[in-house]
Design a protein around this motif. Structure first.
Motif, PDB file in Angstrom:
ATOM      1  N   VAL A   8       0.865  -1.188   0.000  1.00 17.16           N
ATOM      2  CA  VAL A   8       0.000   0.000   0.000  1.00 17.16           C
ATOM      3  C   VAL A   8       0.900   1.237   0.000  1.00 17.16           C
ATOM      4  O   VAL A   8       2.066   1.175   0.409  1.00 17.16           O
ATOM      5  CB  VAL A   8      -0.979   0.039   1.203  1.00 17.16           C
ATOM      6  CG1 VAL A   8      -2.011  -1.077   1.110  1.00 17.16           C
ATOM      7  CG2 VAL A   8      -0.229  -0.012   2.513  1.00 17.16           C
ATOM      8  N   HIS A  35      -3.262   6.775 -10.350  1.00 18.30           N
ATOM      9  CA  HIS A  35      -3.915   5.480 -10.195  1.00 18.30           C
ATOM     10  C   HIS A  35      -4.360   4.972 -11.560  1.00 18.30           C
ATOM     11  O   HIS A  35      -4.817   5.732 -12.403  1.00 18.30           O
ATOM     12  CB  HIS A  35      -5.136   5.595  -9.272  1.00 18.30           C
ATOM     13  CG  HIS A  35      -4.776   6.001  -7.884  1.00 18.30           C
ATOM     14  ND1 HIS A  35      -4.204   5.149  -6.985  1.00 18.30           N
ATOM     15  CD2 HIS A  35      -4.896   7.196  -7.252  1.00 18.30           C
ATOM     16  CE1 HIS A  35      -3.992   5.784  -5.848  1.00 18.30           C
ATOM     17  NE2 HIS A  35      -4.401   7.030  -5.983  1.00 18.30           N
ATOM     18  N   SER A  38      -1.962  -0.027 -12.426  1.00 16.37           N
ATOM     19  CA  SER A  38      -0.965  -0.012 -11.358  1.00 16.37           C
ATOM     20  C   SER A  38      -1.009   1.386 -10.752  1.00 16.37           C
ATOM     21  O   SER A  38      -1.671   2.274 -11.271  1.00 16.37           O
ATOM     22  CB  SER A  38       0.430  -0.319 -11.902  1.00 16.37           C
ATOM     23  OG  SER A  38       0.874   0.710 -12.759  1.00 16.37           O
ATOM     24  N   THR A  39      -0.295   1.572  -9.652  1.00 15.20           N
ATOM     25  CA  THR A  39      -0.213   2.884  -9.022  1.00 15.20           C
ATOM     26  C   THR A  39       1.194   3.402  -9.227  1.00 15.20           C
ATOM     27  O   THR A  39       2.172   2.669  -9.052  1.00 15.20           O
ATOM     28  CB  THR A  39      -0.529   2.791  -7.518  1.00 15.20           C
ATOM     29  OG1 THR A  39      -1.831   2.213  -7.355  1.00 15.20           O
ATOM     30  CG2 THR A  39      -0.510   4.163  -6.865  1.00 15.20           C
ATOM     31  N   ASN A  71      -3.063  -0.940  -4.794  1.00 10.61           N
ATOM     32  CA  ASN A  71      -4.504  -0.769  -4.663  1.00 10.61           C
ATOM     33  C   ASN A  71      -5.135  -2.111  -4.265  1.00 10.61           C
ATOM     34  O   ASN A  71      -5.513  -2.900  -5.127  1.00 10.61           O
ATOM     35  CB  ASN A  71      -5.093  -0.262  -5.984  1.00 10.61           C
ATOM     36  CG  ASN A  71      -6.566   0.036  -5.882  1.00 10.61           C
ATOM     37  OD1 ASN A  71      -7.266  -0.462  -5.007  1.00 10.61           O
ATOM     38  ND2 ASN A  71      -7.061   0.852  -6.799  1.00 10.61           N
ATOM     39  N   GLN A  73      -8.012  -2.897  -3.211  1.00  8.33           N
ATOM     40  CA  GLN A  73      -9.378  -3.104  -3.700  1.00  8.33           C
ATOM     41  C   GLN A  73      -9.355  -3.647  -5.135  1.00  8.33           C
ATOM     42  O   GLN A  73     -10.108  -4.562  -5.466  1.00  8.33           O
ATOM     43  CB  GLN A  73     -10.190  -1.796  -3.641  1.00  8.33           C
ATOM     44  CG  GLN A  73     -10.455  -1.293  -2.243  1.00  8.33           C
ATOM     45  CD  GLN A  73      -9.287  -0.485  -1.662  1.00  8.33           C
ATOM     46  OE1 GLN A  73      -8.302  -0.169  -2.335  1.00  8.33           O
ATOM     47  NE2 GLN A  73      -9.388  -0.176  -0.381  1.00  8.33           N
ATOM     48  N   LEU A  74      -8.504  -3.094  -5.982  1.00 13.43           N
ATOM     49  CA  LEU A  74      -8.383  -3.574  -7.351  1.00 13.43           C
ATOM     50  C   LEU A  74      -7.863  -5.013  -7.386  1.00 13.43           C
ATOM     51  O   LEU A  74      -8.386  -5.856  -8.114  1.00 13.43           O
ATOM     52  CB  LEU A  74      -7.453  -2.665  -8.170  1.00 13.43           C
ATOM     53  CG  LEU A  74      -7.159  -3.119  -9.601  1.00 13.43           C
ATOM     54  CD1 LEU A  74      -8.436  -3.168 -10.437  1.00 13.43           C
ATOM     55  CD2 LEU A  74      -6.122  -2.202 -10.239  1.00 13.43           C
TER      56      LEU A  74
END
Length: 135
Positions: A8, A35, A38-39, A71, A73-74
């Motif tokens: 995270v 975002h 990928s981040t 992420n 959640q993703l």
């Protein structure tokens, strides 16, 4: 060197960046977060020692880009996406050095690693190409 990979954004700390760059970073200034699948974090490390050396090979990067799967959640919705993060890290770790040695112009990778047995994370730390005029 075995470094635990953050999963995270809050785990991308000055201590973690210090461990992957191999120099003491006192603080991080996050300039932007992008975002997507990928981040991507755009970061200015604040070093313990001035890195204004005239020798560009030994100078620590002024800005870095950290890409990975930050992420949860993703990842919960599309767990297979983690393979993409690992493949990108594997490219920068294994293939980029060979291409660069052959003369290909590619971004400098300061760090690339993947965790296949634990978190499934893959992370790359790259030069910020905006400093070279890229958009």
């Amino acid at each position: 060197m075995s470094v635990s990979l953050p999963t995270v954004i809050d785990e991308v700390t000055a201590d973690w960046v210090s461990s992957v760059l191999g120099t003491t970073v006192n603080d991080l200034k996050t300039n932007a977060i992008r975002h997507g699948s990928s981040t991507t974090l755009f970061i200015e490390p604040v070093y313990a020692v001035d890195n204004a050396s005239t020798d560009s090979q030994n100078r620590s990067p002024q800005r870095i880009v950290v890409k990975g799967g930050f992420n949860p959640q993703l990842i919960a919705i599309v767990p297979a996406i983690q393979a993409t993060y690992r493949r990108e890290a594997d490219f920068y770790h294994h293939i980029l050095p060979q291409l660069a040695a052959a003369g290909a112009r590619l971004p400098q990778a300061f760090y690339a690693a993947s965790d296949r047995t634990g978190t499934g994370q893959g992370i790359v730390v790259l030069e910020d190409l905006s400093l070279t005029g890229c958009v």
